[in-house]
Scaffold this motif. Structure first.
Motif, PDB file in Angstrom:
ATOM      1  N   GLU A  63       0.847  -1.183   0.000  1.00  0.00           N
ATOM      2  CA  GLU A  63       0.000   0.000   0.000  1.00  0.00           C
ATOM      3  C   GLU A  63       0.887   1.239   0.000  1.00  0.00           C
ATOM      4  OE1 GLU A  63      -2.668  -0.150   3.263  1.00  0.00           O
ATOM      5  OE2 GLU A  63      -3.760  -1.910   2.522  1.00  0.00           O
ATOM      6  N   PHE A  64       0.613   2.165  -0.926  1.00  0.00           N
ATOM      7  CA  PHE A  64       1.407   3.379  -1.044  1.00  0.00           C
ATOM      8  C   PHE A  64       0.586   4.581  -0.588  1.00  0.00           C
ATOM      9  CE2 PHE A  64       2.902   0.544  -4.505  1.00  0.00           C
ATOM     10  CZ  PHE A  64       4.165   0.281  -3.995  1.00  0.00           C
ATOM     11  N   LYS A  65       1.274   5.547   0.014  1.00  0.00           N
ATOM     12  CA  LYS A  65       0.612   6.755   0.477  1.00  0.00           C
ATOM     13  C   LYS A  65       0.742   7.834  -0.594  1.00  0.00           C
ATOM     14  CE  LYS A  65       1.551   5.778   5.355  1.00  0.00           C
ATOM     15  NZ  LYS A  65       2.229   6.252   6.604  1.00  0.00           N
ATOM     16  N   HIS A  66      -0.386   8.241  -1.146  1.00  0.00           N
ATOM     17  CA  HIS A  66      -0.417   9.292  -2.166  1.00  0.00           C
ATOM     18  C   HIS A  66      -1.130  10.513  -1.590  1.00  0.00           C
ATOM     19  CE1 HIS A  66      -0.199   5.813  -5.253  1.00  0.00           C
ATOM     20  NE2 HIS A  66       1.008   6.266  -4.958  1.00  0.00           N
ATOM     21  N   ARG A  67      -0.400  11.618  -1.469  1.00  0.00           N
ATOM     22  CA  ARG A  67      -0.974  12.864  -0.985  1.00  0.00           C
ATOM     23  C   ARG A  67      -1.284  13.757  -2.184  1.00  0.00           C
ATOM     24  NH1 ARG A  67       2.255  17.202   1.922  1.00  0.00           N
ATOM     25  NH2 ARG A  67       3.848  15.588   1.910  1.00  0.00           N
ATOM     26  N   LEU A  68      -2.531  14.164  -2.324  1.00  0.00           N
ATOM     27  CA  LEU A  68      -2.956  15.004  -3.436  1.00  0.00           C
ATOM     28  C   LEU A  68      -2.847  16.473  -3.037  1.00  0.00           C
ATOM     29  CD1 LEU A  68      -4.298  15.329  -6.253  1.00  0.00           C
ATOM     30  CD2 LEU A  68      -6.518  15.183  -5.075  1.00  0.00           C
ATOM     31  N   ARG A  69      -2.103  17.252  -3.835  1.00  0.00           N
ATOM     32  CA  ARG A  69      -1.940  18.687  -3.584  1.00  0.00           C
ATOM     33  C   ARG A  69      -2.550  19.447  -4.764  1.00  0.00           C
ATOM     34  NH1 ARG A  69       3.718  20.493  -1.596  1.00  0.00           N
ATOM     35  NH2 ARG A  69       2.740  19.664   0.298  1.00  0.00           N
ATOM     36  N   VAL A  70      -3.525  20.297  -4.473  1.00  0.00           N
ATOM     37  CA  VAL A  70      -4.231  21.031  -5.519  1.00  0.00           C
ATOM     38  C   VAL A  70      -4.078  22.521  -5.288  1.00  0.00           C
ATOM     39  CG1 VAL A  70      -6.464  21.449  -6.630  1.00  0.00           C
ATOM     40  CG2 VAL A  70      -5.915  19.164  -5.756  1.00  0.00           C
TER      41      VAL A  70
END
Length: 289
Positions: A63-70
């Motif tokens: 499982e990978f941690k993906h942080r979305l920055r907008v």
């Protein structure tokens, strides 16, 4: 004066796909290289649980941690809402105004669609076609497509998981005004600061420290200015925003820096903060307009 030094990041690719109401565009993700073991695990998407006595299987998917920055770089007085799918509003009850950025921790998968709305009107849709097989910050900015229409455009980037502070410099300004971004040491004890030109549509690494960033016009005058507190293992955005609209209101060129950190966060760092890193070839193929 001795010039500060900057190091550009070398990264290799995956892709996101985006589309707006009036156009389609393709954008690249750039990924960091992996060790042989990581590469092997990437292909299998599995790892072995050392606790062989635990109940159930001892093999499970990574499982990978993906942080979305907008970031909202679309000039206007109305804020935007971001939806994942049909009803999941990522920004909750706080719409994002012009020149704002925000991080979201939300599960993402290939095929997900991010819808951007102004009120009840759909401004554009960004489709995720691929995700990196490692922990990463996924960056997305919505901005004006041109000076004539109100159509939107997107740019995206994936930040590699590196030790150094990474800075992506992006130009979303639409208009005839020309200026170049520069980074310099923040003034301290009356000492003259060193200054170096940056390039739009590039990613560089800098040492931890407090810096000023500025837009300098062809006449040598500073058009906009902001501050950057760089810390290791953090990813930063520098945006040039604004539009010279042919119809409707115009907005001046400005500099947006995100995230904004407190300089006290650097006090525990053991890395010298006196200078930036050495120059390598600037990576200019990371972004597509």
């Amino acid at each position: 004066l001795e010039h500060p030094r900057i190091r550009a990041l070398k990264q290799s690719g995956g892709h996101w796909r985006s589309k707006s109401n009036t156009m389609f565009a393709f954008f690249g993700f750039v990924l960091s290289s992996c060790t042989v073991l990581t590469e092997s695990l990437r292909h299998t998407s599995q790892h072995i649980n050392p606790d062989r006595h635990a109940a159930g299987t001892f093999v499970k998917a990574l499982e990978f941690k993906h942080r979305l920055r907008v970031c909202n770089a679309y000039p206007g007085t109305q804020a935007i809402d971001i939806y994942k799918g049909k009803g999941d509003r990522l920004n909750g009850d706080a719409p994002m105004p012009y020149k704002s950025c925000k991080d979201f921790v939300t599960p993402l998968k290939s095929g997900d669609k991010l819808e951007f709305k102004i009120g009840d009107a759909n401004a554009g849709t960004f489709s995720i076609s691929d995700l990196p097989n490692n922990d990463a910050v996924l960056f997305l900015v919505i901005h004006r497509h041109d000076t004539l229409s109100t159509a939107v455009a997107f740019e995206s980037h994936v930040f590699a998981n590196l030790l150094n502070a990474q800075v992506a410099i992006i130009d979303t300004y639409k208009g005839a005004a020309k200026s170049e971004p520069r980074i310099m040491d923040a003034p301290k004890d009356g000492k003259a600061s060193r200054s170096e030109e940056l390039r739009f549509e590039s990613v560089v690494a800098v040492n931890p420290g407090v810096y000023d960033v500025a837009l300098v016009g062809l006449d040598g005058k500073t058009k906009a200015k902001n501050s950057l507190v760089a810390r290791n293992r953090e990813s930063f955005i520098i945006l040039r925003t604004g539009v010279e609209a042919k119809m409707g209101p115009s907005y001046p060129q400005e500099l947006v820096v995100y995230p904004k950190l407190d300089p006290s966060a650097l006090h525990s760092s053991a890395v010298p903060q006196a200078m930036m890193l050495s120059v390598l070839a600037i990576l200019s193929c990371v972004f597509w307009a």
